[in-house]
Write an enzyme that holds these catalytic residues in place. Structure first.
Site, short mmCIF file in Angstrom:
data_model
loop_
_atom_site.label_atom_id
_atom_site.label_comp_id
_atom_site.label_asym_id
_atom_site.label_seq_id
_atom_site.Cartn_x
_atom_site.Cartn_y
_atom_site.Cartn_z
CG ASP A 512 24.96 54.02 113.42
OD1 ASP A 512 24.51 54.25 114.33
OD2 ASP A 512 24.23 54.91 112.20
CD GLU A 515 21.66 49.82 116.68
OE1 GLU A 515 22.43 50.11 117.64
OE2 GLU A 515 21.60 48.70 115.94
#
Length: 928
Positions: A512, A515
Site C-alpha cells: 500500500d 505512489e
C-alpha cells in the site's frame, strides 16, 4: 531515400502527404503519388476556407464587430478541432498571452459546472512544426530526421529529432521519436525486439513532410487510425506534445481514473501521475496506464500505448481528437491493430508481458479490516466465518497489526497471538496476508530498528539533491522511502521479509501507499527550487504540484531522478515483493498493490483503493475492473461493501453479490466503523452472502481456467460485453454488467430499494445459470427479477462451464466432484475447456505439470478429450453433466456406450449424475 514535398498553394494547407506504392523505387524530391485522403478533404477545406475569407472580407468592409479581429486561418478551424495552445491551469488566458505563442484567440462560452470547454487559445493551421528532412529504409522499417526551424514556446526546444519506425508484426507498429543528438531518459521496461520486418501488415503508414505528420490506416477498411497533422508536434526538454484525430468516439483505458468505462470526449483531460487520494471523479489516482483502446465503426478495434513514465495528461476533444502531453522522456508509441478488441489486448500484453498465474487460493474470498484491534479479534472473525460455514480462503490485517506502524514488526501486546492465528489458518487450509508500506520509520534509536539502520548503511533510500535520505511522513511518523530502482534494495527487502516470516509465516503481501504516499508535500524541508520540482509545465495533477502528497520530483534514485521514476514506484516495489515471496515460500507469489504501471500484472494484482460505502462507489467498481482488464492486470477488485463510511445491510448484500464476481474478491473496512463481514448481518442477509460465495466457489474451475488463458495468451477475465459483440453498438457504452470470459453474464443490482434489474442481453440464446431455463434475445434490454437474495447470472449458448461442488476453502473445494454445465447453441453445439494443476506450484504449465481438457458437443454427443495429463487429475472426478437446451426428451443416455440413468425437465435440461469419471480419462456421452 524517400523524398517528400509540401504542396504549394496560395493558401495555408493543413497537411499534404506523399505515399509510395509498395516495392516501388524511391521518388525524386518533389514527386510522388498524392495520397487519396487528400482529394476529398481538400475540396472541403477549400470550401470552408473560401467561406472564412468571405466572412473576414465582409467584416472588414462593414467596419467589423466587437471582439478581436481574427485572420481567416483562425476562422477556418471548427470549434471541435481547436487544439489547445495554452493548456496551463490556474492561468487566465488573455489574447496577449495567446498571441505571444503565435496562436489564435477566440473566446467561447464557458461550460456549465466550471469544467474546461472549447479552448480560447488554439493552433492556427500553419503553426510552425517539424519538417521531415530525410527518411531511409532499415531492416525493420525506417529511420528519419525531423527538423524544427522555428522555436516553439517552451524552454530548451530540441531542434533535431530522430524518427524510428519498426514494422514489428503484421498487427503491431512501433514509432519512436527522440532527440537526434543526445540520449534521454527512457522507461526501463523489457520489451520484445522484432527480428524481422512484418511481411503482410494489416496497416499502411504514410507521412506528411511539412508539417511532419503520421497517417496510419487500416488496410481492410481504409479507416484513418492516426493523423498527427491536426496539431503541431512539440518536443522540448520538459514538454512533449503530439495530437491525433480519432476515427470514432468510443475510447477506453488511460488509467487510473474513476468514471464511466467509455470516456467522454467532451473536452476532458485525464492526468497520469500516481497519487494517494480516495477515488474521485476527475482526479489522477493511484496508477498510470498510458494505453487506450478505440472501437472503430464496424466493430474493428485498435490500441495505442505510449511507453513513457513521466507526468502526463491526455486531452480529449469532440473532433474526435486526442492530445498526449508529457514532461519528460521520449515519444515511444506502440500501435496494436487487432482487429478484434480481444486481440488488441493480447497484442498489448505481448509487449508489456502476460500476467502471472495466481495461486488458486487467491481466487477465493478474502476478508480484512483496519481496526480489528487485536489478533484475537481477528481470530474471532475467522472462527465466526467457519461457524456459519461461509467460504473464506484468506484473512488479512491492515496496519494495526504493526508495532507503532513500523514495517516488519507486530504489536507484542495486541497481536501477541498472531503467529498462532496464522498457524491455525494453515491448519484449516486458509492463508494469511498482511500489509506493508514503503515508508520506513526513521526516528528509532540507532540499533533498535534493523530495517532503517541497515537501509541507511547500504544507501537504499531516496535521497535529496544534497545526497541525504529524503525524510517524509507516513503512518509511523517521519520516514525514509525505499529505493526499489536499486537492485540492492530488493535484497534488503527480501532479508526483512525473511526475518519477519520466521515469526509470522505469511502467505501473501499487500503493498500500500506506494505512489509513494507522503503526508507532507515533498519532504520535511519541502522541495528545492529548480525545474524538476517546478517544471515549465505541470500537467493537471491534483494539488497543482508534482510533490503534492508525495516526495520531491528532484529526489535521487539509483536508476534516475524521481521526476522520471515516480509512476514506476509501485511496479518496482511489486517486482521486489513478488521475487521475495518466491524465494521465501517457493510457490506462486500473491501480491496486491495500490500503485500500478504497465507490465505489473506479471507481479501483482490491484485493488481499486479507498472507496466509500455508497451505491455509486459500487457501480464505479465495474468500470474500474474492466479498465484493469485492458491494462493486463486481471486480478482486480474493489473493497466489497466499501472501505470508508458505514455500509447498510442492503448495500452490503448487493455488493457481496457483485464482489463475488470480482476476479479478486475482498471485503475490507476502515477503523471506527461497524463491522461488515458476512457474519454480523441478519440471517437472511448472511445466507444471501453465503450463497453467492458458494456460487463463486462452485465456479473456481472455470475462473481458474480463465486466469490460465490470461497468463498464457493475454485473454481478459472480467470482460466488457463489446469484446464478445463488437458489432453490436448497444454494447459499447455498457458498464453496469460484465462477462466472465466469453460466456458468463453478470447483471448485478446497483440501486437501493428494488427487487428487479434491467440488463442488456445480447442477441442469441442465454440460459439462467441456476435453472437452465432459456432466454432467446434479439439484443435487447430485459427486466429481470432480482429479490435481495438473488444475483442474475446467464450462460451464453455454445459454452461449457466446468464447476465443482463448493466447500468453505478452495483447497477443500478442489477435492469435490466436478459438474459440467453445457449450454447448447441453437445448432446444438457447445465447447469448453479446463486447466487443472496443483494450484500453487511455480511454472506448472511451463514445466508440463498440469492437465488440460477440452469438452465438445456435436450431434447429441458430449466428448471430453484429455490433451495433457498430470497426476493431480487422477484425484478428481466428474460427477454430473447438466445439459441446457435439449429440445426433445431423450429416450436413453449412453456413457461410453453403456446406458445410464438420467433426468429431463420441461425447461429442456438433461441431467446425468453419479458419473464417477476420473478427470484424467476421456469419455463420451450420447443422448438419443
Amino acid at each position: 531515400m524517400k523524398s517528400y514535398q509540401k504542396l504549394t498553394t496560395a493558401v495555408p494547407q493543413p497537411v499534404a502527404c506523399w505515399v509510395e506504392e509498395e516495392g516501388a523505387a524511391p521518388t525524386p524530391a518533389g514527386r510522388g503519388k498524392l495520397a487519396p485522403w487528400w482529394v476529398g478533404s481538400g475540396l472541403l477545406v477549400a470550401a470552408v476556407l473560401l467561406s472564412a475569407i468571405t466572412v473576414w472580407v465582409l467584416r472588414q468592409v462593414s467596419g467589423g464587430w466587437p471582439g478581436p479581429v481574427l485572420p481567416p486561418k483562425c476562422l477556418l478551424v471548427p470549434e471541435s478541432h481547436r487544439f489547445d495552445c495554452y493548456p496551463e491551469r490556474r492561468v487566465v488566458v488573455t489574447q496577449e498571452l495567446c498571441e505571444s505563442r503565435g496562436c489564435c484567440f477566440l473566446e467561447s462560452p464557458l461550460p456549465v459546472g466550471g469544467k474546461r470547454g472549447v479552448p480560447w487559445c488554439f493552433y492556427p493551421p500553419d503553426f510552425p512544426s517539424y519538417t521531415l528532412e530525410s527518411l531511409n529504409q532499415t531492416a525493420l522499417g525506417m529511420v528519419g530526421l525531423l527538423v524544427r526551424r522555428q522555436k516553439a514556446y517552451y524552454p530548451r526546444d530540441i531542434e533535431m529529432l530522430r524518427l524510428d519506425v519498426e514494422f514489428e508484426t503484421n498487427t503491431r507498429l512501433h514509432i519512436k521519436i527522440t532527440d537526434a543528438a543526445n540520449p534521454r531518459y527512457e522507461v526501463p521496461l523489457e520489451v520484445p525486439r522484432a527480428m524481422k520486418r512484418a511481411e503482410n501488415p494489416i496497416y499502411s503508414l504514410d507521412f506528411s513532410r511539412d508539417p511532419f505528420g503520421v497517417l496510419l490506416r487500416r488496410r481492410a477498411t481504409g479507416t484513418v487510425l492516426l493523423n498527427t497533422t491536426v496539431a503541431p508536434l512539440i518536443f522540448a526538454d520538459q514538454f512533449l506534445q503530439i495530437a491525433t484525430s480519432l476515427p470514432s468516439k468510443f475510447l477506453y483505458g488511460l488509467g487510473e481514473h474513476r468514471g464511466t468505462f467509455l470516456h467522454s470526449l467532451d473536452w476532458s483531460t485525464l492526468t497520469l501521475w500516481a497519487r494517494d487520494v480516495p477515488p474521485t471523479e476527475s482526479f489522477n489516482l493511484y496508477g498510470a496506464h498510458p494505453f487506450y483502446l478505440l472501437m472503430e465503426e464496424g466493430g474493428d478495434a485498435h490500441g495505442v500505448f505510449l511507453l513513457n513514465s513521466n507526468a502526463m495528461e491526455v486531452a480529449l476533444q469532440p473532433a474526435p481528437g486526442l492530445t498526449w502531453r508529457t514532461i519528460g522522456g521520449v515519444l515511444d508509441f506502440y500501435i496494436f491493430l487487432g482487429p478484434d478488441p480481444n486481440m488488441v489486448i493480447q497484442q498489448y500484453q505481448q509487449v508489456i508481458g502476460f500476467p502471472a498465474m495466481p495461486p488458486l487460493w487467491a481466487l477465493g474470498f478474502h476478508l480484512c479490516r483496519w481496526g480489528y484491534g487485536s489478533s484475537n479479534e481477528t481470530w474471532q472473525t475467522v472462527r465466526a466465518m467457519r461457524n456459519y460455514q461461509i467460504p473464506q480462503d484468506a484473512q488479512w490485517n491492515d496496519i494495526d497489526y504493526m508495532d507503532g506502524y513500523r514495517d516488519f514488526t507486530f504489536d507484542p501486546q495486541k497481536f501477541a497471538s498472531l503467529p498462532s492465528l496464522v498457524e491455525d489458518l494453515h491448519k484449516h487450509g486458509q492463508r494469511y496476508v498482511m500489509i506493508l508500506d514503503p515508508g520506513i520509520s526513521s526516528t528509532n534509536p540507532h540499533g533498535s530498528y534493523w530495517p532503517f539502520d541497515e537501509g541507511l548503511k547500504r544507501g537504499l533510500f531516496l535521497n535529496t539533491t544534497q545526497g541525504q535520505p529524503l525524510i517524509g511522513q507516513v503512518w509511523p511518523g517521519f520516514t525514509a522511502f525505499a529505493d526499489f530502482s536499486n537492485p540492492d534494495t530488493h535484497r534488503w527487502w527480501l532479508e526483512n521479509l525473511q526475518r519477519f516470516h520466521a515469526h509470522v509465516p505469511f502467505d501473501g503481501l499487500w503493498i500500500d501507499m506506494n505512489e509513494p504516499s507522503n503526508f507532507m508535500d515533498g519532504s520535511e524541508d519541502g522541495c528545492p527550487p529548480g525545474e524538476l520540482d517546478s517544471p515549465p509545465y505541470t500537467p493537471a495533477v491534483l494539488g497543482d504540484s508534482l510533490s503534492a502528497k508525495t516526495v520531491c520530483a528532484s529526489a535521487k534514485q539509483k536508476a534516475s531522478v524521481h521526476y522520471n521514476l515516480h509512476n514506476l514506484y509501485g511496479l518496482m516495489e511489486a517486482t521486489a515483493t513478488a521475487s521475495a515471496l518466491i524465494q521465501i515460500r517457493g510457490k506462486r507469489p500473491f501480491v496486491i498493490s495500490r500503485s500500478t504501471f504497465p507490465s505489473q500484472g506479471r507481479f501483482s494484482g490491484h485493488w481499486l483503493g479507498d472507496n466509500r460505502s455508497q451505491w455509486k462507489d459500487m457501480y464505479y467498481s465495474i468500470p474500474g475492473l474492466l479498465s484493469f482488464s485492458l491494462f493486463g492486470i486481471p486480478l482486480v477488485g474493489a473493497d466489497i461493501c466499501g472501505f470508508s463510511g458505514s455500509t447498510s445491510e442492503e448495500l452490503c448484500t448487493r455488493w457481496m453479490q457483485l464482489g463475488a464476481f470480482y476476479p479478486f474478491a475482498r471485503n475490507h473496512n476502515t477503523q471506527n466503523e461497524k463491522a461488515q463481514d458476512p457474519t454480523v448481518f441478519s440471517p437472511a442477509a448472511r445466507t444471501a452472502m453465503k450463497d453467492v460465495l458458494r456460487t463463486r466457489y462452485s465456479l473456481l474451475p472455470f475462473l481458474y481456467t480463465l486466469f490460465h488463458r490470461a497468463h498464457l495468451q493475454g485473454d481478459t477475465v472480467a470482460r466488457p460485453l463489446f469484446f464478445e459483440f463488437p458489432r453490436d453498438v448497444a454494447t459499447l457504452g455498457l458498464d453496469r454488467q460484465f462477462l466472465w470470459g466469453r460466456s458468463l453474464l453478470v447483471t448485478p443490482v446497483l440501486e437501493p430499494g428494488v427487487d428487479w434489474v434491467t440488463g442488456y442481453v445480447p442477441r442469441g440464446v442465454w440460459y439462467d445459470f441456476y435453472t437452465g431455463s432459456s432466454v432467446n434475445s434479439s439484443g435487447e434490454m430485459l427486466k429481470m427479477s432480482a429479490p435481495l437474495e438473488h444475483l442474475n447470472l446467464h450462460v451464453r449458448e455454445g459454452a461449457i462451464l466446468p464447476t465443482q461442488k463448493p466447500a468453505i476453502t478452495s483447497e477443500a473445494t478442489r477435492g469435490n466432484p466436478l459438474r459440467l454445465i453445457v449450454a447448447l447453441s441453437s445448432g446444438a453445439t457447445a465447447w469448453g475447456d479446463l486447466f487443472w494443476d496443483d494450484g500453487e506450484s511455480l511454472d506448472t504449465f511451463e514445466r508440463g505439470s498440469y492437465s488440460y481438457l477440452v469438452f465438445n458437443v456435436t450431434q447429441n454427443i458430449f466428448t471430453s478429450t484429455v490433451l495433457h495429463a498430470s497426476t493431480e487429475a487422477t484425484e478428481v472426478t466428474i460427477g454430473t453433466l447438466s445439459i441446457f437446451g435439449v429440445r426433445e426428451p431423450p429416450s436413453k443416455v449412453l456413457l461410453n456406450g453403456q446406458e445410464k440413468p438420467f433426468s429431463y425437465l420441461k425447461n429442456q435440461v438433461l441431467t446425468v449424475t453419479d458419473l464417477g469419471l476420473s478427470l484424467s480419462q476421456g469419455f463420451s456421452l450420447q443422448w438419443l
